[in-house]
Structure formats: C-alpha cells, structure tokens
Design an enzyme around this catalytic site. Structure first.
Site, mmCIF file in Angstrom:
data_model
loop_
_atom_site.group_PDB
_atom_site.id
_atom_site.type_symbol
_atom_site.label_atom_id
_atom_site.label_comp_id
_atom_site.label_asym_id
_atom_site.label_seq_id
_atom_site.Cartn_x
_atom_site.Cartn_y
_atom_site.Cartn_z
ATOM 1 N N LYS A 75 0.830 -1.214 0.000
ATOM 2 C CA LYS A 75 0.000 0.000 0.000
ATOM 3 C C LYS A 75 0.866 1.266 0.000
ATOM 4 O O LYS A 75 0.617 2.188 -0.789
ATOM 5 C CB LYS A 75 -0.934 -0.038 1.213
ATOM 6 C CG LYS A 75 -1.913 1.106 1.326
ATOM 7 C CD LYS A 75 -3.127 0.727 2.142
ATOM 8 C CE LYS A 75 -2.819 -0.013 3.414
ATOM 9 N NZ LYS A 75 -2.066 0.786 4.410
ATOM 10 N N THR A 77 4.029 1.516 -0.862
ATOM 11 C CA THR A 77 4.778 1.527 -2.120
ATOM 12 C C THR A 77 3.910 2.062 -3.257
ATOM 13 O O THR A 77 4.371 2.851 -4.094
ATOM 14 C CB THR A 77 5.268 0.099 -2.448
ATOM 15 O OG1 THR A 77 5.996 -0.405 -1.327
ATOM 16 C CG2 THR A 77 6.171 0.086 -3.663
ATOM 17 N N ARG A 98 2.139 8.437 6.857
ATOM 18 C CA ARG A 98 2.417 8.425 8.292
ATOM 19 C C ARG A 98 3.914 8.236 8.536
ATOM 20 O O ARG A 98 4.619 7.680 7.704
ATOM 21 C CB ARG A 98 1.661 7.274 8.967
ATOM 22 C CG ARG A 98 0.167 7.455 9.013
ATOM 23 C CD ARG A 98 -0.507 6.243 9.629
ATOM 24 N NE ARG A 98 -0.370 5.064 8.785
ATOM 25 C CZ ARG A 98 -0.588 3.820 9.190
ATOM 26 N NH1 ARG A 98 -0.937 3.583 10.429
ATOM 27 N NH2 ARG A 98 -0.450 2.813 8.356
ATOM 28 N N LYS A 109 8.260 -6.014 11.263
ATOM 29 C CA LYS A 109 7.870 -5.392 9.996
ATOM 30 C C LYS A 109 9.039 -4.784 9.240
ATOM 31 O O LYS A 109 9.065 -4.777 8.011
ATOM 32 C CB LYS A 109 6.813 -4.303 10.262
ATOM 33 C CG LYS A 109 6.234 -3.691 9.008
ATOM 34 C CD LYS A 109 5.193 -2.639 9.363
ATOM 35 C CE LYS A 109 4.652 -1.980 8.103
ATOM 36 N NZ LYS A 109 3.701 -0.895 8.406
ATOM 37 N N ALA A 277 -3.165 1.917 13.651
ATOM 38 C CA ALA A 277 -4.319 1.704 12.770
ATOM 39 C C ALA A 277 -5.364 0.784 13.380
ATOM 40 O O ALA A 277 -6.457 0.656 12.834
ATOM 41 C CB ALA A 277 -3.851 1.154 11.428
ATOM 42 N N PHE A 305 -3.850 -0.475 7.144
ATOM 43 C CA PHE A 305 -4.468 -1.787 6.951
ATOM 44 C C PHE A 305 -5.461 -1.782 5.785
ATOM 45 O O PHE A 305 -5.397 -0.932 4.897
ATOM 46 C CB PHE A 305 -5.119 -2.279 8.238
ATOM 47 C CG PHE A 305 -4.135 -2.501 9.364
ATOM 48 C CD1 PHE A 305 -2.893 -3.095 9.144
ATOM 49 C CD2 PHE A 305 -4.423 -2.091 10.654
ATOM 50 C CE1 PHE A 305 -1.988 -3.299 10.182
ATOM 51 C CE2 PHE A 305 -3.520 -2.285 11.695
ATOM 52 C CZ PHE A 305 -2.306 -2.892 11.454
ATOM 53 N N PHE A 385 3.750 -9.048 -9.175
ATOM 54 C CA PHE A 385 4.958 -9.797 -8.852
ATOM 55 C C PHE A 385 5.359 -10.606 -10.084
ATOM 56 O O PHE A 385 4.518 -10.904 -10.941
ATOM 57 C CB PHE A 385 4.720 -10.729 -7.659
ATOM 58 C CG PHE A 385 4.698 -10.035 -6.324
ATOM 59 C CD1 PHE A 385 5.671 -10.284 -5.372
ATOM 60 C CD2 PHE A 385 3.699 -9.123 -6.010
ATOM 61 C CE1 PHE A 385 5.660 -9.640 -4.135
ATOM 62 C CE2 PHE A 385 3.667 -8.481 -4.776
ATOM 63 C CZ PHE A 385 4.661 -8.746 -3.838
ATOM 64 N N TRP A 413 7.338 -0.926 -8.147
ATOM 65 C CA TRP A 413 8.414 -1.430 -7.290
ATOM 66 C C TRP A 413 9.699 -1.582 -8.100
ATOM 67 O O TRP A 413 10.781 -1.218 -7.637
ATOM 68 C CB TRP A 413 8.002 -2.771 -6.671
ATOM 69 C CG TRP A 413 8.989 -3.303 -5.672
ATOM 70 C CD1 TRP A 413 9.105 -2.972 -4.355
ATOM 71 C CD2 TRP A 413 10.024 -4.269 -5.939
ATOM 72 N NE1 TRP A 413 10.141 -3.676 -3.768
ATOM 73 C CE2 TRP A 413 10.717 -4.465 -4.716
ATOM 74 C CE3 TRP A 413 10.421 -4.977 -7.058
ATOM 75 C CZ2 TRP A 413 11.789 -5.352 -4.606
ATOM 76 C CZ3 TRP A 413 11.502 -5.863 -6.961
ATOM 77 C CH2 TRP A 413 12.172 -6.031 -5.736
#
Length: 560
Positions: A75, A77, A98, A109, A277, A305, A385, A413
C-alpha cells in the site's frame, strides 16, 4: 518487464537527493518558510501553513487495500508510486504518509518508507528518529503520566480513585514486559503503589489528537479534554484539571509543523504523525493533508491496513472531522494475497491458481463495494509480482469490470513512476470526472450502538453485534456524558472482516463481539474493542533488530 532490483536500503542509498529547498521550491515554498533538519528534510513553518488558508484545494486521493496477508500488498509503495506517476504525467502532486514507529522497525515489519523504486528518502532517517516528532509525543504523554502520580503524592486534591486511573505510560518500542506493571514501589518517598502499564507511542491518545488537530489552539483544547481517570463516585478527571495542557503543548509546538521530504524521483512528500491503525484512526496528520491540498492539484494519501479499518476510519473520522471530500480511491491488491484469501498456503503462492484468485477475489469485491458505499469511485491497483500469470491477472480484471471498477497492473516497485503511468491517468480521470459524492457511513446523531452495528453489517458483512450488559451500559453512560455524537473507532484484527484473524476471504453472517469501549475525549472518538487488540506489541523470536547494524562506512544495514 522489470530490471534487477537491489534491497530497499541499497536503492535508497543510491538516490540522488535534491536539497530540500529545491523540493520546496517546486511547491512555491520559499526557503524562509522552512525549518531544515539537515539538507534533505525540513518542517514547514506554521505561519506559512496559516497563510495558505484561502488557497483553493486540490483533489484528495485515498490509497487503501484488501485485508493484509503475509504475502504482502504494498500500500505505501503504491502510494509513493502513484504520486511519482502523477508527477510523471505532468500533474502537480504531493504524497502524504504516516511516520514509521521504531517498534515495528526493530520488530517484525522492518522499515515503512515504501519499497524498490517507489520510496521516500532519506529512508534511514524517516524510519529512525526523523525530526523527533514521536519523541515529543511520547514526552508529552509521559509528562501527563508523571503529573497524575505527582498530584496523588501531594494530597490528591482532585480525588483520584487510584483503581480508576485510565492514563498509562508510553514508549516507542515493542516491549511486552511493560504491558502491565506496578509503579511507585520502594517506600513512602516514591508515592502510592498502583497498577499501571505501557502502550506503544503510536497507540497514545496524544498521537491521535496530534493527527486530528488543526492548529496549536485546537491541539491545546483537545489535550485539555483528555480524561485521565475517575473519582470514587466515577466523575471524570481531565488533563486540564491537572493544568497539564499548556506544558504538553509546549513539548509539541515544533512537532506539529508538517515534515517535507522527497521520493526517489525528487517529488515532494509530507510525512507527519502516525496513529496506530487498530486502536486509533491510522492516518497521517490533518495539518499535513490540508496543507498539501493547498499546494498541489492532487494529494495522494493512505490509511492503515485494509479498507474495512483504514478507509472506514479515514472517511468516518478524519474526513468527517476535517471536512475533507475525497475525489477517488485506489484499492491495492496482489495476486499472491488474493490466492491466500482463496485458501492457498504461502509456500504454494508461486504456482498458477486461477480458481484461488477468483475465490480470494471475494475479499477484493467487498472492499470495492464498501468504498463505493461512501460515494467515492474506486480503481484497483494490482501490484504485480514476477510469478503472476496473465490468466490470474485477467481473472482480477474481469471481477473488477463486473463491479464497475477498472483493475490496472502496476510495476512501480521495479520501474518507479514508469510502472504507474496507466494508474495515474485512471486516477486523474476518476478524480476529475466529478462522480465522487462523498458522505460518511452514518450521521453524528445516530446512537453509538447503532453506529457500531451499521459498520459491522454494512462493511464487515456481519449479522449483528453482541456485548455483555456492562459494555452496553458503558455505551449509554458515554451518551449520558454528552459524547454520543462522536464517531466510533473500531479496534479489531486487520486480517479479516470478522474478529477471527484466520477467517479469510469475505465471511458473512458472523457476529462481531464487543469486548470493551474506551472514551478518547481529546481525540473526540469512541474506541470500540472487538476481540483481542494489543496496544503494546512484543518482539518476535528473531527481531529485525538482530540484523540492523552500522557497517565500516558507518552506513545503516539491515533496515530492509
């Protein structure tokens, strides 16, 4: 299709960053209005922010996602990639994110500044101490904690019932040992022992207040409205009763100014605030978002999220409170994550499975329908991907087309803005098309219980909600105290529409149990806790901290 991509930190280290004054100049901000932190990051003065008051607003774009899975969705990215993509096609755009918390960075993470060629930089600074905002928020919170125990020590004039002190302490680190403690041990000179505990800084009500305040005066008022405990006859005691609001504001007076950095492609990014969140609303600061809207034609922001938590709180809390009207939404999904929602194990995600994509697509479909219930048009970004097949991508496109939304393959990406050109054009078409008719899901005057039930039934697909009598009585008590017009902030697992994190896809006719509710009088919302929610995470067996170090060149390694 894609080039070989190094690790996020390797790519960030190779970035050709511009001096922050040049990034600000793109927005028409003169150097005199910057409060620099080195050469590549700065705060924008609040005097300048105030001077923008009568400027026309740009269009606000929300990036949200399906329910997260261990397969990853991307999200942040995508938010960065879309911002770069909009600038690439000639639009004046700013992204609003954020600030990352130290806890997750050193926990499981890792960093949270985007990834690949869609990152914000300086990546190490942003993920670590940045401009010190979180330290200021933690200090303001803990000052209030200290004032409470000091007040009790010196005679307890306000009549605190020490069993009902609701204000805990915070630290911006994952530390399960601090979840429940006993303070003031060691004798008479150390005060009166009582049960206490720590939350992570991002779960602090001060953080939520910081991110919802419109200026310093509003911040002071909200800080004063924090309820810190109750007397023996259950009357609330406020932070202003302790005369804490002034000193807390002093600690936050510099932090409240929004932070300006840049993407890898030297486009402007505001990174400011970071409420949890789950337990809070999971959005960056109102001040950063509203400032960005005055400076750009398009502002791309994200909410924490999946859309059932993040988008709902963004719409029902942040937009309601700040008067924001989003023009469009982007829902991020990956083929891998849809397969997991379709029942595929993580180790089998590399194999083509169109049937699982279609089954998992039920989760995406509900999110699309939910976002549209707020009157906001949505486009789907498929974060591609290398193992994704054309047949799997076609299945998602067909699903979205049947729901009246377009699904667009994105390769940001690996390719940066080149990989989001098509998405950028689609977002501009949606945002400029005038089809947004935003409205919150429920009105202010609806009873609190009915607000929760409305969210559960309309967004989660639940049959209804249940709670013990003591919890239901608490709803009535908050309404009697005059807080019934507040929005509700749902605290539940991010992994499912239900309260069972293992229930993937789009479960229906389940019941949402309410374990407790908490009043955040300063943030001006009611937290509704469904299931087990941690406000102080723990570290995993092998934390990311084990791999973070300085190399011989004094460069940070291991920060993903």
């Amino acid at each position: 299709m894609s080039k070989k991509v190094g690790s996020d930190i390797e790519i960030a280290r190779e970035a050709k960053m511009k001096p922050i004054r040049e990034v600000a100049a793109k927005l028409g901000i003169k150097e005199e209005h910057l409060l620099p932190f080195g050469h590549t990051k700065a705060k924008i003065s609040m005097d300048y922010v105030k001077s923008l008051k009568n400027q026309k607003d740009g269009k606000l774009i929300l990036v949200t996602a399906i329910n997260p899975t261990p397969a990853g969705e991307g999200k942040t990215t995508t938010t960065v990639g879309l911002g770069d993509g909009l600038n690439r096609i000639g639009k004046k755009a700013i992204i609003c994110l954020r600030e990352p918390s130290l806890g997750p960075c050193f926990g499981v993470k890792g960093g949270a500044a985007g990834g690949g060629y869609a990152q914000v930089v300086p990546m190490e600074d942003i993920n670590l101490h940045f401009t010190g905002d979180f330290h200021a928020i933690g200090a303001a919170h803990n000052l209030l904690s200290a004032l409470i125990d000091n007040h009790i020590y010196w005679g307890n004039e306000l009549g605190f019932d020490t069993r009902r002190v609701s204000w805990r302490r915070v630290i911006d680190m994952n530390d399960r040992a601090l979840r429940q403690i006993t303070n003031s041990l060691g004798g008479v000179s150390n005060g009166f022992p009582r049960e206490d505990g720590f939350d992570i800084t991002v779960a602090s009500e001060v953080m939520a207040i910081f991110c919802l305040s419109t200026d310093l005066a509003d911040l002071t008022k909200r800080l004063g409205n924090i309820i810190v405990g109750y007397t023996r006859d259950k009357k609330p005691i406020y932070a202003r009763d302790l005369k804490a609001d002034g000193a807390m504001t002093v600690l936050l007076k510099d932090a409240i100014a929004p932070n300006l950095v840049q993407t890898l492609e030297n486009n402007p990014a505001f990174i400011h605030g970071g409420p949890f969140a789950n337990i809070a609303h999971g959005c960056n600061s109102v001040i950063a978002t509203t400032t960005a809207l005055k400076l750009a034609d398009y502002v791309v922001t994200e909410a924490g999220f999946g859309a059932d938590l993040g988008a709902e709180k963004f719409f029902d809390i942040k937009c309601r409170k700040a008067g924001l009207k989003p023009a469009a939404a982007v829902i991020v999904a990956t083929i891998r994550a849809l397969k997991m929602h379709g029942g595929v194990a993580k180790e089998d995600l590399g194999k083509e499975n169109v049937a699982a994509v279609k089954k998992g697509g039920e989760n995406l479909a509900r999110h699309i329908e939910n976002v549209k219930k707020f009157g906001v048009p949505a486009v789907v970004a498929i974060n591609r991907f290398s193992a994704d097949t054309d047949a799997e991508l076609d299945a998602v496109r067909q699903l979205c087309a049947e729901l009246g939304s377009e699904a667009i393959e994105c390769n940001h990406w690996a390719l940066g803005s080149e990989g989001t050109e098509k998405l950028a054009h689609a977002v501009v078409k949606l945002a400029d098309g005038g089809s947004s008719n935003f409205k919150p899901l429920y009105p202010d005057e609806m009873p609190l219980w009915d607000k929760v039930r409305t969210i559960a039934q309309n967004l989660y697909g639940a049959q209804g909600i249940i709670a013990d009598k003591a919890v239901r009585d608490r709803f009535a008590e908050f309404e009697k105290m005059g807080f019934g017009h507040y929005p509700v902030c749902m605290a539940k697992t991010q992994y499912s529409f239900s309260t069972d994190p293992n229930l993937k896809g789009a479960p229906s006719n389940h019941v949402v149990p309410i374990r407790e509710i908490r009043l955040s009088a300063g943030a001006e919302f009611i937290v509704v806790v469904c299931g087990e929610i941690m406000t102080m995470p723990g570290l995993p067996r092998v934390p990311s901290a084990n791999h973070i170090r300085l190399n011989d060149k004094l460069e940070v390694e291991g920060l993903f």
